[in-house]
Design a protein around this motif. Structure first.
Motif, PDB file in Angstrom:
ATOM      1  N   UNK A 287       0.832  -1.202   0.000  1.00  0.00           N
ATOM      2  CA  UNK A 287       0.000   0.000   0.000  1.00  0.00           C
ATOM      3  C   UNK A 287       0.871   1.258   0.000  1.00  0.00           C
ATOM      4  N   UNK A 288       1.982   1.205   0.721  1.00  0.00           N
ATOM      5  CA  UNK A 288       2.910   2.349   0.730  1.00  0.00           C
ATOM      6  C   UNK A 288       3.451   2.605  -0.679  1.00  0.00           C
ATOM      7  N   UNK A 289       3.739   1.518  -1.395  1.00  0.00           N
ATOM      8  CA  UNK A 289       4.253   1.652  -2.770  1.00  0.00           C
ATOM      9  C   UNK A 289       3.184   2.279  -3.669  1.00  0.00           C
TER      10      UNK A 289
ATOM     11  N   UNK B 122       3.339  15.034  -6.957  1.00  0.00           N
ATOM     12  CA  UNK B 122       3.197  15.680  -5.655  1.00  0.00           C
ATOM     13  C   UNK B 122       2.148  16.774  -5.620  1.00  0.00           C
TER      14      UNK B 122
ATOM     15  N   UNK C 155       0.899   4.367  -2.693  1.00  0.00           N
ATOM     16  CA  UNK C 155       0.877   5.789  -2.340  1.00  0.00           C
ATOM     17  C   UNK C 155       2.016   6.542  -3.020  1.00  0.00           C
ATOM     18  N   UNK C 156       3.184   5.921  -3.012  1.00  0.00           N
ATOM     19  CA  UNK C 156       4.336   6.555  -3.674  1.00  0.00           C
ATOM     20  C   UNK C 156       4.101   6.683  -5.172  1.00  0.00           C
ATOM     21  N   UNK C 157       3.522   5.629  -5.753  1.00  0.00           N
ATOM     22  CA  UNK C 157       3.227   5.635  -7.195  1.00  0.00           C
ATOM     23  C   UNK C 157       2.270   6.786  -7.537  1.00  0.00           C
ATOM     24  N   UNK C 158       1.196   6.915  -6.753  1.00  0.00           N
ATOM     25  CA  UNK C 158       0.226   7.983  -7.036  1.00  0.00           C
ATOM     26  C   UNK C 158       0.851   9.356  -6.809  1.00  0.00           C
ATOM     27  N   UNK C 159       1.665   9.453  -5.779  1.00  0.00           N
ATOM     28  CA  UNK C 159       2.333  10.725  -5.496  1.00  0.00           C
ATOM     29  C   UNK C 159       3.233  11.115  -6.667  1.00  0.00           C
ATOM     30  N   UNK C 160       3.960  10.120  -7.198  1.00  0.00           N
ATOM     31  CA  UNK C 160       4.874  10.431  -8.304  1.00  0.00           C
ATOM     32  C   UNK C 160       4.123  10.663  -9.613  1.00  0.00           C
TER      33      UNK C 160
END
Lengths: 132, 138
Positions: B56-58, B69, B60-65
């Motif tokens: 799930x953290x990955x 941001x 979140x990082x994917x969507x953030x990138x």
């Protein structure tokens, strides 16, 4: 885990965390990137799942089995933006508990609040455990 | 992100056992099924498995990138439908489902083991524009 008495409503005593910038960085660096992006950190966003590292105190009278626990679903809602230096008080509560066959379906709601009471995050975890 | 963009590039990631140990230390989740093969097997698993919350953290990082941001989640959820093991390649697929009039983006992401059809994780998020205070434009 009790199978006769309902644990719904049992709550942990509050625990206050001071958000630590090193903990944020450690969490951030523990999220691997996909092929071709290793080492790239193009945004300064706080990792979205960082609140999971802000553990609540144990819930008195309620324990989860150490083995055979499955995390089925996870939800987050966010209020005030988390940042280093903030104080966040975390409590966790059993909000739903159902047994079907030999499996217990447990929903834990963990809430993080700022010093003035503003909601920072809510984390809801659906856990599946074998009834003991 | 321009509204006409409907899906983001897919990316492939392979977790290493060391990623799981690093995540355990950062998150405080020391369930031994994520680092000790014997504990994992006695829990009925084929071997150590990736933390659902690391997947799930990955995401979140994917969507953030993918949104550079410029968005943060108002709320989101993930369903963990299968286990992922270290050294198994997984693919991240993401798309925008809806752009609401209030500026919120509704997006969906899956993590699927390469070669399999059913995803191991299905996530949906409601994203809102980050305020300038939330992010650093530099």
């Amino acid at each position: 885990m009790p199978s006769s008495t309902s644990p719904i409503g049992l709550k942990s005593p509050p625990k206050t965390h001071v958000i630590d910038s090193h903990a944020i960085r450690q969490f951030d660096e523990a999220i691997p990137l996909w092929d071709g992006f290793e080492g790239i950190r193009p945004t300064d966003s706080l990792p979205w799942t960082f609140p999971v590292s802000l553990a609540a105190n144990p819930i008195e009278g309620f324990s989860l089995p150490e083995s055979g626990l499955i995390h089925g679903e996870q939800r987050f809602r966010y209020g005030r933006v988390l940042e280093a230096g903030m104080e966040v008080t975390v409590t966790s509560e059993v909000v739903s508990y159902k047994e079907r066959g030999d499996t217990a379906f447990i929903t834990l709601l963990t809430q993080g609040k700022a010093a003035d009471g503003a909601m920072v995050f809510e984390s809801e975890s659906l856990l599946l455990a074998k009834v003991q | 992100m321009p509204p006409e963009v409907q899906s983001w590039p897919s990316h492939v990631l392979t977790y290493r056992a060391s990623d799981l140990i690093r995540y355990a230390a950062a998150s405080g989740d020391f369930n031994p099924i994520h680092y000790d093969s014997e504990s994992a097997r006695s829990a009925g698993l084929p071997g150590i498995v990736v933390h659902g919350m690391l997947n799930m953290a990955v995401v979140g990082r994917y969507l953030d990138m993918m949104t550079q941001g410029r968005y943060r989640p108002r709320e989101w959820k993930a369903r963990f439908k299968g286990f992922v093991q270290p050294d198994q390649a997984v693919r991240l697929d993401g798309k925008m489902k809806r752009h609401d009039p209030d500026g919120a983006l509704v997006v969906a992401v899956t993590i699927t083991i390469v070669g399999e059809v059913k995803p191991a994780l299905v996530a949906e998020a409601v994203l809102i524009p980050s305020t300038p205070r939330d992010r650093d434009d530099g």
